[in-house]
Design an enzyme around this catalytic site. Structure first.
Site, PDB file in Angstrom:
ATOM      1  N   TYR A 245       0.872  -1.159   0.000  1.00  0.00           N
ATOM      2  CA  TYR A 245       0.000   0.000   0.000  1.00  0.00           C
ATOM      3  C   TYR A 245       0.915   1.216   0.000  1.00  0.00           C
ATOM      4  O   TYR A 245       1.784   1.337   0.877  1.00  0.00           O
ATOM      5  CB  TYR A 245      -0.890   0.029   1.235  1.00  0.00           C
ATOM      6  CG  TYR A 245      -2.058  -0.906   1.206  1.00  0.00           C
ATOM      7  CD1 TYR A 245      -3.002  -0.844   0.186  1.00  0.00           C
ATOM      8  CD2 TYR A 245      -2.253  -1.843   2.227  1.00  0.00           C
ATOM      9  CE1 TYR A 245      -4.097  -1.698   0.169  1.00  0.00           C
ATOM     10  CE2 TYR A 245      -3.345  -2.698   2.217  1.00  0.00           C
ATOM     11  CZ  TYR A 245      -4.260  -2.621   1.184  1.00  0.00           C
ATOM     12  OH  TYR A 245      -5.338  -3.456   1.166  1.00  0.00           O
ATOM     13  N   ASP A 273      -5.935  -0.597  -6.537  1.00  0.00           N
ATOM     14  CA  ASP A 273      -7.399  -0.477  -6.554  1.00  0.00           C
ATOM     15  C   ASP A 273      -7.959  -0.029  -5.209  1.00  0.00           C
ATOM     16  O   ASP A 273      -9.121  -0.280  -4.899  1.00  0.00           O
ATOM     17  CB  ASP A 273      -8.046  -1.809  -6.964  1.00  0.00           C
ATOM     18  CG  ASP A 273      -7.763  -2.940  -5.988  1.00  0.00           C
ATOM     19  OD1 ASP A 273      -6.932  -2.759  -5.075  1.00  0.00           O
ATOM     20  OD2 ASP A 273      -8.371  -4.020  -6.135  1.00  0.00           O
ATOM     21  N   HIS A 365      -9.846  -7.119  -5.361  1.00  0.00           N
ATOM     22  CA  HIS A 365      -9.542  -7.007  -3.933  1.00  0.00           C
ATOM     23  C   HIS A 365     -10.424  -7.950  -3.110  1.00  0.00           C
ATOM     24  O   HIS A 365     -10.845  -7.643  -1.996  1.00  0.00           O
ATOM     25  CB  HIS A 365      -9.749  -5.567  -3.458  1.00  0.00           C
ATOM     26  CG  HIS A 365      -8.794  -5.128  -2.389  1.00  0.00           C
ATOM     27  ND1 HIS A 365      -7.715  -4.327  -2.639  1.00  0.00           N
ATOM     28  CD2 HIS A 365      -8.771  -5.360  -1.059  1.00  0.00           C
ATOM     29  CE1 HIS A 365      -7.070  -4.075  -1.510  1.00  0.00           C
ATOM     30  NE2 HIS A 365      -7.682  -4.699  -0.529  1.00  0.00           N
TER      31      HIS A 365
END
Length: 505
Positions: A245, A273, A365
């Site tokens: 991230y 995403d 995800h």
């Protein structure tokens, strides 16, 4: 072992208790005392949860949702006050609740591991051992109406095999290479966060099983265990990928990536995403910061809304400005192969190819972001077609994740052009239920199913898989009836609506 300097003077627990307010807030974590007063309103989970443990030992609450080095990394050194005097700590007797007694009884009544015969079994068995309902809600939740999480599973069932017969399949081999690394399965363990919410050893269950059986683990940015702790638990030469991230502070991101490279990580999977995390309503209903923790302490304070759940509480650092213009910078700071995780269209797949990255993961995800986004399997066909039309010639790997519960799912994805498949929740549920042996059993189930399905399909190696071995004409048809998946329906827990509280009438 204390995380503070051994030369610091010992601090009594009574002294720590005197600093239990917003004006002066100390906490004890892993035997060390920290002054977190200035950090209260910066804490991603809000100040309330810290103030609940002000002046006390917060280790038990801290451990499941933070890597061991999180506080030492993010808190300035002058706020590391020193080790607590162990002689001053008074053990607090904890009452075993009726709920915990019931959980322990059900845990003892689990089926023995040799009675687990498919990956759906783990999902059923994993809820009870989960130390808290909040942990289970975090793991199992998906966004909004949870249509996409169900579609991820159903998509595989709209693809049908076209098996070949009378082929010599006495010997079959399902080993492969993923980003140049040998793997005993065409499956890698995809990143899932906060492993200690489900088992005391957290992600180390995955590491030890993966090292033992030659499977590649992707380390999550938000793992409960620290990056180095996970890598150190591996066997010599064990390959790892890392999921990233991207932090708003790019220097933090750069240090993390370059440290991963020094430790020998073989693939950097950048999540693209999640500029904002989706609304995961199961998680929100069983929020990390509950009403029982005393909302009065945060009145008038800037804080994370208390109904946002675990996911929102831990993700405030993620940079929503991440864009295509940033890809050259990532390519400049590391030589690790870069994969963009979360591609959902052929258009973005072509942009990724043109940007110079080494591959993509077709992923939604796990259904946790944009609800009614299509499955990675459905996207796969349009992506492979687009790359062929572009005349793509350089090495560019395509991976798929989401909804995989059978080896037949893996073979369908590979036949349609995927290099390998990522599996996250299934391995997570396996160790929630049975620890490391559960993960090893899950790996064995994949092996057994791959052997059977490859023989029945008429292939001896993964290289023999071809698009014509599957009928995917119905893949993009989202209406109509199909055979019902009773196992999936039996494990899926529908969303619930807001309920009346117990009323005294």
């Amino acid at each position: 072992m204390s995380l503070a300097s051994n030369s610091s003077p010992l601090i009594s627990s009574e002294t720590a208790k005197q600093h239990a307010s917003r004006d002066s807030c100390w906490i004890i974590v892993h035997g060390s005392v920290y002054d977190v007063t200035d950090f209260l309103d910066e804490h991603p989970g809000g100040s309330q949860i810290i103030l609940k443990y002000a002046g006390q030992d917060a280790t038990e609450a801290y451990e499941p949702i933070h890597p061991p080095d999180a506080i030492t990394t993010n808190l300035p050194k002058n706020k590391h006050l020193g080790p607590v005097d162990p002689d001053t700590i008074v053990a607090i007797a904890k009452e075993v609740t009726e709920e915990e007694k019931r959980r322990q009884a059900l845990l003892a009544a689990r089926p023995p591991l040799d009675e687990i015969i498919n990956l759906h079994d783990f999902e059923v068995e994993s809820e009870l051992p989960c130390p808290s309902a909040k942990g289970w809600a975090y793991y199992s939740s998906a966004s909004d109406d949870e249509i996409t999480i169900r579609e991820n599973r159903l998509a595989f069932q709209r693809v049908w095999f076209r098996p070949r017969v009378l082929r010599n399949v006495a010997k079959v081999d399902w080993s492969t290479t993923i980003l140049g690394q040998k793997s005993s399965l065409p499956v890698y363990i995809s990143a899932t966060a906060l492993g200690k919410l489900g088992h005391p050893d957290g992600e180390l269950n995955l590491t030890r099983a993966a090292g033992k059986h030659g499977v590649i683990q992707m380390i999550a940015t938000l793992a409960s265990c620290s990056f180095d702790e996970i890598v150190d638990a591996g066997v010599p030469g064990q390959p790892f990928f890392v999921q990233l991230y991207v932090n708003r502070d790019r220097e933090i991101t750069k240090r993390y990536v370059q440290h991963a490279e020094k430790r020998g990580v073989k693939g950097l999977f950048i999540t693209v995403d999640a500029p904002q995390l989706g609304r995961r309503e199961k998680d929100m209903r069983l929020k990390l910061i509950g009403e029982e923790s005393g909302a009065k302490v945060q009145e008038g304070q800037k804080d994370v809304p208390k109904d946002q759940g675990v996911a929102r509480a831990i993700s405030a650092f993620i940079d929503p400005s991440l864009c295509w213009d940033d890809i050259p910078w990532f390519l400049s700071i590391t030589k690790i192969p870069i994969i963009l995780k979360g591609i959902s269209t052929a258009e973005d797949a072509l942009l990724a190819y043109d940007s110079g990255v080494h591959g993509i993961v077709l992923s939604n995800h796990g259904g946790r972001q944009l609800d009614t986004a299509r499955s990675g399997l459905e996207i796969l066909i349009e992506v492979t077609d687009a790359l062929k039309k572009r005349g793509a010639t350089r090495q560019f790997d395509i991976f798929v994740d989401g909804g995989v519960r059978r080896a037949s799912d893996v073979l369908k994805a590979l036949a349609l052009g995927a290099k390998a498949v990522g599996v996250g929740r299934a391995f997570l549920y396996a160790y929630c239920a049975y620890g490391q042996p559960g993960v090893e059993k899950a790996i064995q189930i994949f092996r057994d199913e791959l052997e059977m399905n490859m023989r029945l399909l008429g292939v001896t190696t993964l290289d023999e898989l071809r698009p014509e071995m599957v009928d995917a004409r119905a893949l993009n048809v989202h209406t109509g009836s199909i055979a019902e998946d009773n196992l999936f329906r039996g494990t899926y827990q529908p969303l619930s609506l807001a309920k009346f509280r117990d009323a005294k009438l």
